[in-house]
Scaffold this motif. Structure first.
Motif, PDB file in Angstrom:
ATOM      1  N   PRO A  93       0.532  -0.772   0.328  1.00 51.97           N
ATOM      2  CA  PRO A  93      -0.484  -0.184  -0.228  1.00 51.97           C
ATOM      3  C   PRO A  93       1.007   1.171  -0.825  1.00 51.97           C
ATOM      4  CG  PRO A  93      -0.398  -1.766   1.486  1.00 51.97           C
ATOM      5  CD  PRO A  93       0.876  -2.108   1.540  1.00 51.97           C
ATOM      6  N   LEU A  94       2.546   0.999   1.042  1.00 51.13           N
ATOM      7  CA  LEU A  94       2.757   2.476   1.011  1.00 51.13           C
ATOM      8  C   LEU A  94       3.707   2.928  -0.446  1.00 51.13           C
ATOM      9  CD1 LEU A  94       3.804   4.543   2.477  1.00 51.13           C
ATOM     10  CD2 LEU A  94       5.774   2.587   3.215  1.00 51.13           C
ATOM     11  N   SER A  95       3.561   1.640  -1.205  1.00 48.28           N
ATOM     12  CA  SER A  95       4.402   2.052  -2.851  1.00 48.28           C
ATOM     13  C   SER A  95       3.629   2.474  -3.378  1.00 48.28           C
ATOM     14  CB  SER A  95       5.366   1.009  -3.128  1.00 48.28           C
ATOM     15  OG  SER A  95       4.452  -0.598  -3.415  1.00 48.28           O
ATOM     16  N   LYS A  96       2.272   2.242  -3.412  1.00 51.96           N
ATOM     17  CA  LYS A  96       1.091   2.315  -4.506  1.00 51.96           C
ATOM     18  C   LYS A  96       1.291   4.075  -3.916  1.00 51.96           C
ATOM     19  CE  LYS A  96      -1.235  -1.396  -5.736  1.00 51.96           C
ATOM     20  NZ  LYS A  96      -1.096  -2.416  -4.172  1.00 51.96           N
ATOM     21  N   GLU A  97       1.295   4.594  -2.962  1.00 53.85           N
ATOM     22  CA  GLU A  97       0.853   5.888  -2.501  1.00 53.85           C
ATOM     23  C   GLU A  97       2.334   6.892  -2.856  1.00 53.85           C
ATOM     24  OE1 GLU A  97      -0.672   7.469   0.763  1.00 53.85           O
ATOM     25  OE2 GLU A  97      -0.484   5.394   1.357  1.00 53.85           O
ATOM     26  N   ILE A  98       3.535   6.283  -2.763  1.00 54.82           N
ATOM     27  CA  ILE A  98       4.412   6.653  -3.428  1.00 54.82           C
ATOM     28  C   ILE A  98       4.370   7.123  -5.447  1.00 54.82           C
ATOM     29  CG2 ILE A  98       7.476   6.621  -3.843  1.00 54.82           C
ATOM     30  CD1 ILE A  98       6.784   5.169  -0.694  1.00 54.82           C
ATOM     31  N   VAL A  99       4.207   5.676  -5.628  1.00 50.40           N
ATOM     32  CA  VAL A  99       3.682   6.718  -7.068  1.00 50.40           C
ATOM     33  C   VAL A  99       2.570   7.633  -7.539  1.00 50.40           C
ATOM     34  CG1 VAL A  99       2.836   5.222  -9.255  1.00 50.40           C
ATOM     35  CG2 VAL A  99       4.114   3.629  -7.538  1.00 50.40           C
ATOM     36  N   GLN A 100       1.990   6.922  -6.594  1.00 50.25           N
ATOM     37  CA  GLN A 100       0.727   8.324  -7.187  1.00 50.25           C
ATOM     38  C   GLN A 100       1.689   9.778  -6.073  1.00 50.25           C
ATOM     39  OE1 GLN A 100      -2.145   8.427  -8.327  1.00 50.25           O
ATOM     40  NE2 GLN A 100      -1.917   5.982  -8.458  1.00 50.25           N
TER      41      GLN A 100
END
Lengths: 412, 412
Positions: free
Chosen positions: B190-197
């Motif tokens: 979940p953290l890496s998905k947010e970072i991509v955003q």
């Protein structure tokens, strides 16, 4: 009653004149030369001094009789308080070097020559458990390393520092902001009795001076003045400990500070000191390393001196102007050719009060320069055990480093 | 499927050859000039390169077909991963300046020009609550001040730094030690998905590279390479964060460290860094102050350049060799006569994305050099409110200081 010699009575009498603060006293001493000369002057001569009004003139006239001075002396004798004048050899050597040192000091307990190997540990009255624990731990460690711990008998960090030194069986000196006739803070009665046994209570204030806001900042310059360096353990912004740190900088002493969590205001002052150049301290080793950090400086153009076996002079890395006499006495003019490791020289006898580890090292080095890495094999001590002891022996001027990696003893 | 141009395919193909590590790759590129030139060489030419054996020669021969490179490209396209080569203008400017920068980078998300105003926040995987709180708080503050937060997506401090930036609505880039085809550590999905955003996941490793002990230290040089400075929040002795600090020093980047309790090993590395010269950080202001600490240097013997209104050049106080291009672009050749405070000049339009406070300041300074102490009256902001915003505007190159106490806008 045996009264002290007239010059000291004159100093006491002068200090007791109401309305003469440290600045006016310094002015009078500068103009007339000594307390005795001040008291021998005439009213008209006194009146010419800026800051001297009719009240002070009348006080100076009364002081000539030594009546108040003798009463002060009797109070001190009754309380077991001694006095030492700046002119005495017993006066603390480091303190003598500061600007405007106290003309004389009141003390209870003993002032020993070894107390010049001193470090001040100071900090907040409102300390955290963390701060108190570190103050006590570092004071104990430094006391065991042979340092006398200087502090101010205040609640909090000061008291923890004194206690740490006492519990380690070391020496500690409390510099008070009031006269020795008062106990402040009142709950430190048992602590101050212990300090008298293993060090001294000390003050520049006359016996009956009550604690006040003006005497404490004045006192701080003595805390740093007695010490090779000061260690601040927890201090808020704009606190007394930071004033002492300023004195320490003015007096060319080292400033050390213990960091802490950045979300606690108790450590804010320490962090500011570190940002301003104070050494961050996590353990006793950091202080020993700093105070014993000698660099080998090759000096090929200096006068040769065959009585000195070492090859060059030692200069402390960090201090440009080093005011410590004990360190200034390090040889500054020496032979330009490096000493061979095997050069046999005559060393002084090993001190009787040296620890077993110190004796082992001094015996190993006796008469020859030795590579530090040869020491574990020669002494049976590990390198981590050896390094702090080497630092202590260096401070005690029992050994010195040559060529960076070799140590030698001083010659007899 | 649209494949990238041949030069990039050549680079991908070369990087995918088994047995060619970063050092051999660098050697090949130095000898032959480019990836395309490497692949166009003959087996006998390859064999002359030290470290190139029969296996690598056979790999290079296969690479000429672009078969593997195209497969890699397809994997990336399918996963939404993009590639940027060192030769592209989009390649991070600060990273381009390090020694042996990656020939190309894989990333998911976006790399923006404003990401060159970056600071890395790194530290222990085994952090304390204190450390996690500080990492998050400082990351949020720096993100709000316009910094992109670089870190390594690891457990502990890294993750807290990314989260702080994300929660403040800022940008953050995670530099991975594995290929973007793997998620490590697995719980950070979940953290890496947010970072991509709000930034990017970035790696120099080919898509399928598994996390390993050799890729992570290699990765650390990219973390510091992308950043103006690195901030270490909790690190033990001999930890990865200290390796990154060494890279930062080599790359002439600032090193900052957060202190903590001296009785916790989690802060030992930070204390060591501070003792070695890193800046002690208690808040965002310490970093802004350091990164925007320009000194006015009068240069009377330099070529005059009438298009530059300011009087002298600015040099950063602390960095002797400043590698940041954004800062290097500061005018170094300028007029020798100080600008009068009232000199009217033409300023560029105020950026649309400026905050209300930034706009107020830029309007106040518009067209004339202004003493900083005139700003509270002109903007309605207090000095404590103003100072951090001034630092940010300085970093954003919207204003600059002249004569120490005056600020001006850059000319249109």
């Amino acid at each position: 009653m045996n009264f002290p010699p007239d010059p000291l009575l004159d100093q006491i009498a002068l200090a007791l004149v109401p309305g003469i603060g440290p600045k006016t006293q310094e002015k009078l001493l500068n103009i007339f030369g000594s307390a005795s000369m001040v008291l021998r002057a005439s009213s008209s001569e006194w009146r010419k001094v800026p800051g001297v009004g009719p009240k002070v003139v009348s006080g100076l006239r009364q002081a000539q009789s030594h009546e108040e001075a003798k009463a002060e002396w009797q109070r001190c004798v009754a309380a077991g308080v001694q006095l030492v004048a700046r002119t005495d050899s017993q006066y603390p050597e480091l303190l003598r070097q500061i600007s405007a040192p106290p003309s004389f000091l009141y003390y209870q307990g003993a002032l020993l020559p070894r107390d010049q190997q001193a470090i001040a540990i100071i900090g907040s009255r409102h300390a955290t458990t963390y701060g108190l624990r570190q103050a006590e731990r570092l004071a104990a460690g430094l006391a065991r390393a042979g340092f006398t711990i200087i502090s101010g008998l205040a609640r909090g960090i000061d008291a923890a520092a004194h206690r740490g030194a006492l519990e380690a069986g070391g020496r500690t000196i409390a510099v008070l902001g009031n006269g020795l006739g008062h106990l402040y803070p009142p709950e430190h009665g048992p602590l101050s009795k212990e300090i008298v046994q293993q060090g001294a209570l000390l003050s520049e204030n006359s016996f009956l001076t009550v604690p006040s806001k003006t005497t404490f900042p004045q006192r701080n310059r003595i805390i740093s003045g007695l010490s090779l360096g000061i260690l601040v353990v927890e201090a808020r912004k704009r606190s007394g400990a930071l004033i002492t740190a300023c004195h320490a900088v003015d007096q060319n002493r080292e400033v050390f500070a213990v960091p802490g969590p950045i979300d606690r205001e108790e450590s804010e002052g320490c962090h500011q000191l570190i940002q301003d150049g104070a050494k961050l301290v996590t353990g006793v080793e950091d202080i020993l390393a700093e105070l014993t950090q000698w660099d080998f400086v090759s000096e090929s153009n200096v006068e040769t001196n065959p009585s000195q076996p070492e090859a060059g002079s030692f200069s402390k890395r960090t201090n440009e102007a080093d005011t410590s006499r004990s360190r200034q006495s390090a040889p500054s003019r020496t032979r330009s050719k490096p000493a061979a490791p095997s050069t046999k020289t005559k060393s002084p006898p090993i001190p009787a009060d040296a620890s077993p580890e110190e004796k082992a090292i001094l015996q190993a080095v006796d008469g020859e320069a030795l590579f530090i890495d040869e020491l574990p094999q020669k002494t049976g001590l590990s390198m981590p055990q050896l390094l702090p002891i080497l630092s202590i022996l260096e401070i005690k001027r029992q050994i010195k480093r040559v060529d960076g990696q070799k140590i030698v003893r001083y010659q007899a």
